[in-house]
Design an enzyme around this catalytic site. Structure first.
Site, PDB file in Angstrom:
ATOM      1  N   VAL A  14       0.827  -1.208   0.000  1.00 50.92           N
ATOM      2  CA  VAL A  14       0.000   0.000   0.000  1.00 50.92           C
ATOM      3  C   VAL A  14       0.869   1.270   0.000  1.00 50.92           C
ATOM      4  O   VAL A  14       0.624   2.203  -0.774  1.00 50.92           O
ATOM      5  CB  VAL A  14      -0.962  -0.012   1.212  1.00 50.92           C
ATOM      6  CG1 VAL A  14      -1.772   1.276   1.274  1.00 50.92           C
ATOM      7  CG2 VAL A  14      -1.904  -1.216   1.125  1.00 50.92           C
ATOM      8  N   ASP A 200     -10.171  -9.983  10.085  1.00 45.82           N
ATOM      9  CA  ASP A 200     -10.052  -8.801   9.212  1.00 45.82           C
ATOM     10  C   ASP A 200     -11.448  -8.262   8.864  1.00 45.82           C
ATOM     11  O   ASP A 200     -11.715  -7.056   8.998  1.00 45.82           O
ATOM     12  CB  ASP A 200      -9.277  -9.198   7.943  1.00 45.82           C
ATOM     13  CG  ASP A 200      -9.146  -8.054   6.948  1.00 45.82           C
ATOM     14  OD1 ASP A 200      -8.171  -7.295   7.039  1.00 45.82           O
ATOM     15  OD2 ASP A 200     -10.032  -7.928   6.070  1.00 45.82           O
ATOM     16  N   LYS A 204     -13.396  -4.625   9.975  1.00 50.67           N
ATOM     17  CA  LYS A 204     -14.047  -3.735   9.006  1.00 50.67           C
ATOM     18  C   LYS A 204     -15.518  -3.526   9.377  1.00 50.67           C
ATOM     19  O   LYS A 204     -16.041  -2.416   9.274  1.00 50.67           O
ATOM     20  CB  LYS A 204     -13.918  -4.328   7.603  1.00 50.67           C
ATOM     21  CG  LYS A 204     -12.470  -4.317   7.098  1.00 50.67           C
ATOM     22  CD  LYS A 204     -12.293  -5.203   5.888  1.00 50.67           C
ATOM     23  CE  LYS A 204     -10.885  -5.105   5.330  1.00 50.67           C
ATOM     24  NZ  LYS A 204     -10.567  -6.151   4.343  1.00 50.67           N
TER      25      LYS A 204
HETATM   26  P1  NAP Z   1       2.936  -4.912   3.767  1.00 49.21           P
HETATM   27  O1  NAP Z   1       3.121  -5.066   2.315  1.00 49.21           O
HETATM   28  O2  NAP Z   1       3.236  -6.047   4.668  1.00 49.21           O
HETATM   29  O3  NAP Z   1       3.767  -3.623   4.221  1.00 49.21           O
HETATM   30  C1  NAP Z   1       3.789  -3.206   5.542  1.00 49.21           C
HETATM   31  C2  NAP Z   1       4.849  -2.142   5.692  1.00 49.21           C
HETATM   32  O4  NAP Z   1       4.780  -1.637   7.013  1.00 49.21           O
HETATM   33  C3  NAP Z   1       6.267  -2.635   5.482  1.00 49.21           C
HETATM   34  O5  NAP Z   1       6.980  -1.689   4.719  1.00 49.21           O
HETATM   35  C4  NAP Z   1       6.846  -2.722   6.892  1.00 49.21           C
HETATM   36  O6  NAP Z   1       8.212  -2.429   6.969  1.00 49.21           O
HETATM   37  C5  NAP Z   1       6.091  -1.608   7.568  1.00 49.21           C
HETATM   38  N1  NAP Z   1       5.950  -1.806   9.008  1.00 49.21           N
HETATM   39  C6  NAP Z   1       5.288  -2.796   9.648  1.00 49.21           C
HETATM   40  N2  NAP Z   1       5.365  -2.607  10.969  1.00 49.21           N
HETATM   41  C7  NAP Z   1       6.074  -1.491  11.164  1.00 49.21           C
HETATM   42  C8  NAP Z   1       6.514  -0.770  12.306  1.00 49.21           C
HETATM   43  N3  NAP Z   1       6.232  -1.182  13.532  1.00 49.21           N
HETATM   44  N4  NAP Z   1       7.245   0.356  12.124  1.00 49.21           N
HETATM   45  C9  NAP Z   1       7.541   0.781  10.884  1.00 49.21           C
HETATM   46  N5  NAP Z   1       7.172   0.154   9.767  1.00 49.21           N
HETATM   47  C10 NAP Z   1       6.444  -0.969   9.905  1.00 49.21           C
HETATM   48  O7  NAP Z   1       1.418  -4.506   4.093  1.00 49.21           O
HETATM   49  P2  NAP Z   1       0.367  -3.826   3.128  1.00 49.21           P
HETATM   50  O8  NAP Z   1      -0.337  -4.880   2.345  1.00 49.21           O
HETATM   51  O9  NAP Z   1       0.977  -2.680   2.428  1.00 49.21           O
HETATM   52  O10 NAP Z   1      -0.699  -3.311   4.192  1.00 49.21           O
HETATM   53  C11 NAP Z   1      -0.449  -2.182   4.986  1.00 49.21           C
HETATM   54  C12 NAP Z   1      -1.711  -1.845   5.798  1.00 49.21           C
HETATM   55  O11 NAP Z   1      -2.785  -1.585   4.911  1.00 49.21           O
HETATM   56  C13 NAP Z   1      -2.180  -2.999   6.700  1.00 49.21           C
HETATM   57  O12 NAP Z   1      -2.719  -2.460   7.878  1.00 49.21           O
HETATM   58  C14 NAP Z   1      -3.279  -3.660   5.857  1.00 49.21           C
HETATM   59  O13 NAP Z   1      -4.227  -4.329   6.635  1.00 49.21           O
HETATM   60  C15 NAP Z   1      -3.877  -2.466   5.165  1.00 49.21           C
HETATM   61  N6  NAP Z   1      -4.530  -2.753   3.884  1.00 49.21           N
HETATM   62  C16 NAP Z   1      -3.916  -3.509   2.943  1.00 49.21           C
HETATM   63  C17 NAP Z   1      -4.528  -3.716   1.725  1.00 49.21           C
HETATM   64  C18 NAP Z   1      -3.898  -4.544   0.644  1.00 49.21           C
HETATM   65  O14 NAP Z   1      -4.563  -4.812  -0.355  1.00 49.21           O
HETATM   66  N7  NAP Z   1      -2.644  -4.946   0.774  1.00 49.21           N
HETATM   67  C19 NAP Z   1      -5.782  -3.156   1.473  1.00 49.21           C
HETATM   68  C20 NAP Z   1      -6.393  -2.362   2.456  1.00 49.21           C
HETATM   69  C21 NAP Z   1      -5.755  -2.166   3.662  1.00 49.21           C
HETATM   70  P3  NAP Z   1       9.330  -3.431   6.347  1.00 49.21           P
HETATM   71  O15 NAP Z   1       9.094  -3.373   4.869  1.00 49.21           O
HETATM   72  O16 NAP Z   1      10.618  -2.815   6.745  1.00 49.21           O
HETATM   73  O17 NAP Z   1       9.058  -4.769   6.935  1.00 49.21           O
HETATM   74  N1  HSE Z   2      -6.053  -8.453   3.339  1.00 47.17           N
HETATM   75  C1  HSE Z   2      -7.178  -7.602   3.114  1.00 47.17           C
HETATM   76  C2  HSE Z   2      -8.180  -8.328   2.259  1.00 47.17           C
HETATM   77  C3  HSE Z   2      -6.728  -6.333   2.452  1.00 47.17           C
HETATM   78  O1  HSE Z   2      -7.816  -9.331   1.642  1.00 47.17           O
HETATM   79  O2  HSE Z   2      -9.339  -7.901   2.187  1.00 47.17           O
HETATM   80  C4  HSE Z   2      -7.826  -5.311   2.289  1.00 47.17           C
HETATM   81  O3  HSE Z   2      -8.227  -4.797   3.522  1.00 47.17           O
END
Ligand code: NAP
Ligand code: HSE
Length: 328
Positions: A14, A200, A204
């Site tokens: 993200v 999750d 939501k």
């Molecule tokens: P991700 O790919 O796992 O990336 C998470 C990032 O956060 C990584 O860069 C990680 O750092 C960093 N991080 C984690 N804990 C941290 C901390 N304590 N201090 C500083 N940095 C930290 O996750 P993502 O898919 O982008 O999702 C991010 C958020 O958006 C989550 O809360 C997720 O539920 C939400 N979300 C995701 C999606 C989706 O489709 N992916 C959709 C809606 C919402 P490192 O890279 O150094 O490990």
């Molecule tokens: N892991 C979540 C999902 C990302 O699959 O719906 C969106 O919040």
């Protein structure tokens, strides 16, 4: 032209999407907001990890560095879990920043207090991306709250679960293989436990409940199951009978005025409005007092659907400062 400095907390799926969109849409955003948005700093956990280049941007593993960025105006939060994300956003708001988050685990618990704090210091909170990825369900309910009334919500709120169920049904794919693909596509969390256990979708649903009804049901009283309780045989047998499993989250007020909610797999037939929702799509059916049922459908996860609604939230906040998105 004024410049507003922004920071991104988390530079995974993200966070990288936000960085790309802010840079790709620079001119459009400047035109729409009257301000130039500059990504000035990025917070990560592991500085050694290989990442895309971000020339001229401070990349740090210390949150303190983020708060020292001069004229910081917006903090995008895309890290994982309740803490330290909640505390980081609290501190960003106290420093006078607008905050925009995708973190539903944090927001389901801390949303109300962050919004209260933001109202106090006259800054703004955007959280469209916490529910249903790129589907504008929060904005839709905020509009309904102006003069209509939400009476019930039923939806598919986890993209990973719907993607896995669809792969199992259509391709007889194993749960493990479908989950692996959902992770590779950036839909599933790095630790997918919350996706497949129902937590999750539960978080939501709690966010939608707070927004729609001004309160959440007692968490302990909400029955919650995930798709990890289903087998491939069950999914295929259902399909042969013309039925489909959908992971459905539901909240509504009962006749006594109490909130009732549930989260779990439900077997539905072709006459059900969520029968045709396949792949990573989410769908949210919003029952209203005056407009019947409105259903919003679209990609519930993924880099660009999620990041785009976060950048939109930021643009709205820059256009309408002090528009905290209230739940009361
Ligand atoms: P991700 O790919 O796992 O990336 C998470 C990032 O956060 C990584 O860069 C990680 O750092 C960093 N991080 C984690 N804990 C941290 C901390 N304590 N201090 C500083 N940095 C930290 O996750 P993502 O898919 O982008 O999702 C991010 C958020 O958006 C989550 O809360 C997720 O539920 C939400 N979300 C995701 C999606 C989706 O489709 N992916 C959709 C809606 C919402 P490192 O890279 O150094 O490990
Ligand atoms: N892991 C979540 C999902 C990302 O699959 O719906 C969106 O919040």
């Amino acid at each position: 032209m004024a410049t507003v400095k922004a920071a991104i907390l988390g530079f995974g799926t993200v966070g990288q999407g936000i960085y790309n969109i802010v840079n790709e849409r620079k001119e459009q955003l400047t035109k729409q907001t009257g301000q130039h948005i500059e990504i000035a700093a990025i917070l990560v956990r592991d500085l050694e990890k290989a990442r895309p280049d971000t020339p001229g941007v401070l990349v740090t593993d210390r949150f303190e560095d983020i708060l020292t960025v001069p004229d910081l105006g917006i903090v995008f939060e895309a890290i994982v879990g309740e803490e330290p994300a909640g505390t980081y956003l609290e501190r960003a708001i106290e420093s006078g920043c607008h905050v925009v988050t995708a973190n539903k685990v944090m927001y389901a618990k801390a949303g109300a207090s962050l919004e209260a704090l933001a109202r106090e210091v006259r800054t703004g909170v955007g959280y469209e991306a916490t529910v249903a990825g790129g589907v504008p369900v929060i904005k839709t309910i905020q509009n309904l709250n102006l003069a209509n009334q939400v009476t019930g919500i039923q939806g598919i709120l986890n993209g990973t679960s719907n993607f896995i169920l669809t792969k199992m049904r259509k391709e007889e794919c194993s749960f493990a293989d479908a989950l692996k693909e959902a992770q590779e596509l950036g839909y599933a969390e790095a630790d997918p436990t919350n996706d497949v256990s129902g937590f999750d979708a539960f978080c939501k649903l709690m966010i939608l409940s707070a927004l729609s009804f001004g309160e959440q049901p007692d968490w302990e009283r909400v029955p919650m199951k995930g798709i990890d309780t289903l087998t491939l045989d069950e999914v295929i047998d259902a399909d042969r009978q013309g039925l489909r499993y959908r992971h459905i989250a539901d909240v509504r007020r009962d006749e006594d005025g109490r909130l009732r909610a549930s989260v779990g797999p439900v077997l539905i037939g072709p006459d059900h409005p969520l029968y045709g929702i396949d792949g990573v799509d989410n769908a949210v059916a919003i029952e209203t007092a005056y407009a019947g049922t409105l259903t919003v459908i679209g990609p519930g996860a993924g880099m660009y659907p999620t990041a785009s609604v976060m950048v939109e939230d930021a643009a709205v906040l820059l256009n309408q400062p002090f528009r905290t998105l209230v739940t009361e």
